[in-house]
Design an enzyme around this catalytic site. Structure first.
Site, PDB file in Angstrom:
ATOM      1  N   THR A  63       0.846  -1.194   0.000  1.00  0.00           N
ATOM      2  CA  THR A  63       0.000   0.000   0.000  1.00  0.00           C
ATOM      3  C   THR A  63       0.881   1.244   0.000  1.00  0.00           C
ATOM      4  OG1 THR A  63      -1.924   1.017   1.053  1.00  0.00           O
ATOM      5  CG2 THR A  63      -0.281   0.061   2.527  1.00  0.00           C
ATOM      6  N   LYS A  67       3.853   1.785  -3.634  1.00  0.00           N
ATOM      7  CA  LYS A  67       3.388   1.107  -4.846  1.00  0.00           C
ATOM      8  C   LYS A  67       4.294   1.330  -6.061  1.00  0.00           C
ATOM      9  CE  LYS A  67      -1.476   0.960  -3.506  1.00  0.00           C
ATOM     10  NZ  LYS A  67      -2.880   1.265  -3.876  1.00  0.00           N
ATOM     11  N   ASP A 107      -5.343  -3.666  -7.867  1.00  0.00           N
ATOM     12  CA  ASP A 107      -6.238  -2.531  -7.620  1.00  0.00           C
ATOM     13  C   ASP A 107      -7.166  -2.289  -8.812  1.00  0.00           C
ATOM     14  OD1 ASP A 107      -5.402  -1.854  -5.066  1.00  0.00           O
ATOM     15  OD2 ASP A 107      -3.912  -0.403  -5.753  1.00  0.00           O
TER      16      ASP A 107
END
Length: 284
Positions: A63, A67, A107
């Site tokens: 996170t 990233k 994501d």
């Protein structure tokens, strides 16, 4: 021996990823120990170098703010992450030559699934709040949804490199706009994705509340703590539909669990994952 997985970030104590992953592994009967590790960008190379293949690692959830930095710490990047230069997942794959660290971006799939469940149509008129790492995944997701162009609202155009790189990679036209124009722009959008940190959109919520009431589209606010966020409340007050940031987190975690374990994550597993974070079901 138990396999190991963890979520990395800074700060990280608020993360709901441990609850989601642990619930899934328990339901699947898998012996995977999932922990929380606070790692800064500066410390990331040393941390990755310290990981021992003998410790039986199977995966890392990544996170903010790691990233983009994690791309340099893996052996290979596959899928959307290879185009975006931003990854949120590292899977450890056993090969004849040893363990390879493979980066992915789940994501994108998390965003697409979450907003489709909320009824977002193809080719939505779209806007993104923020230009950092998560905005790159949002741009790729909007490309997958068929968006023709996207307005990206940022506080500093000079810090939107990841958004611009993502748009170039997937071939989606974006227009960088000042955050001061965001409220009016959001009001006319079918889909808005806020990638701003918690409470960073509070001022924008006040601007939304001052606009005339009317039918609005779907807002996905990726910040899920505290919830409801002020911008989510303002959106609902104007007649819009809000997608909880935990829905994105849920669906990107489903993809991570498949990559880490090779298991099939079925609806009953997703049920216990929802229960673990108090998320109500919607449409999967």
């Amino acid at each position: 021996m138990s396999r190991r997985a963890a979520v990395l970030g800074h700060p990280i104590s608020h993360s709901k990823s441990p609850a989601l992953h642990r619930a899934a592994y328990a339901k699947l009967g898998l012996d995977i120990d999932y922990s929380v590790i606070d790692v800064t960008v500066d410390r990331l190379p040393a941390f990755m170098a310290s990981l021992d293949a003998g410790d039986n690692w199977c995966g890392l959830s990544v996170t903010m703010p790691l990233k983009a930095a994690m791309v340099a710490e893996v052996d290979e990047v596959r899928g959307a992450g290879a185009h975006l230069g931003v990854i949120n997942t590292v899977a450890f794959e056993a090969t004849e030559r040893g363990v390879r660290r493979v980066g992915h971006n789940t994501d994108v799939a998390g965003i697409v699934q979450a907003v489709r469940n909320a009824g977002v149509r193809e080719q939505p008129v779209s806007a993104i709040l923020g230009g950092g790492g998560t905005s790159a995944a949002a741009i790729a997701a909007l490309h997958d949804l068929g968006a023709r162009r996207v307005d990206v609202y940022v506080r500093d155009v000079g810090r939107a490199a990841e958004a611009k790189a993502a748009a170039a990679a997937v071939g989606l036209a974006i227009q960088l706009r000042p955050m001061a124009e965001a409220a009016a722009g959001m009001a006319g959008a079918d889909l808005v994705i806020s990638t701003l940190p918690p409470r960073a959109a509070d001022g924008l919520a006040g601007e939304l509340e001052s606009l005339p009431a009317g039918s609005t589209g779907v807002l996905l606010d990726v910040a899920y703590d505290p919830w409801p966020s002020r911008i989510a409340e303002a959106w609902v007050s104007r007649g819009g539909v809000v997608v909880h940031g935990l829905e994105m987190l849920l669906y990107q975690a489903v993809e991570q669990i498949r990559l880490f374990s090779g298991a099939d994550v079925t609806a009953d597993v997703i049920d216990v994952m929802c229960d673990s974070v108090g998320l109500s079901r919607r449409g999967y």
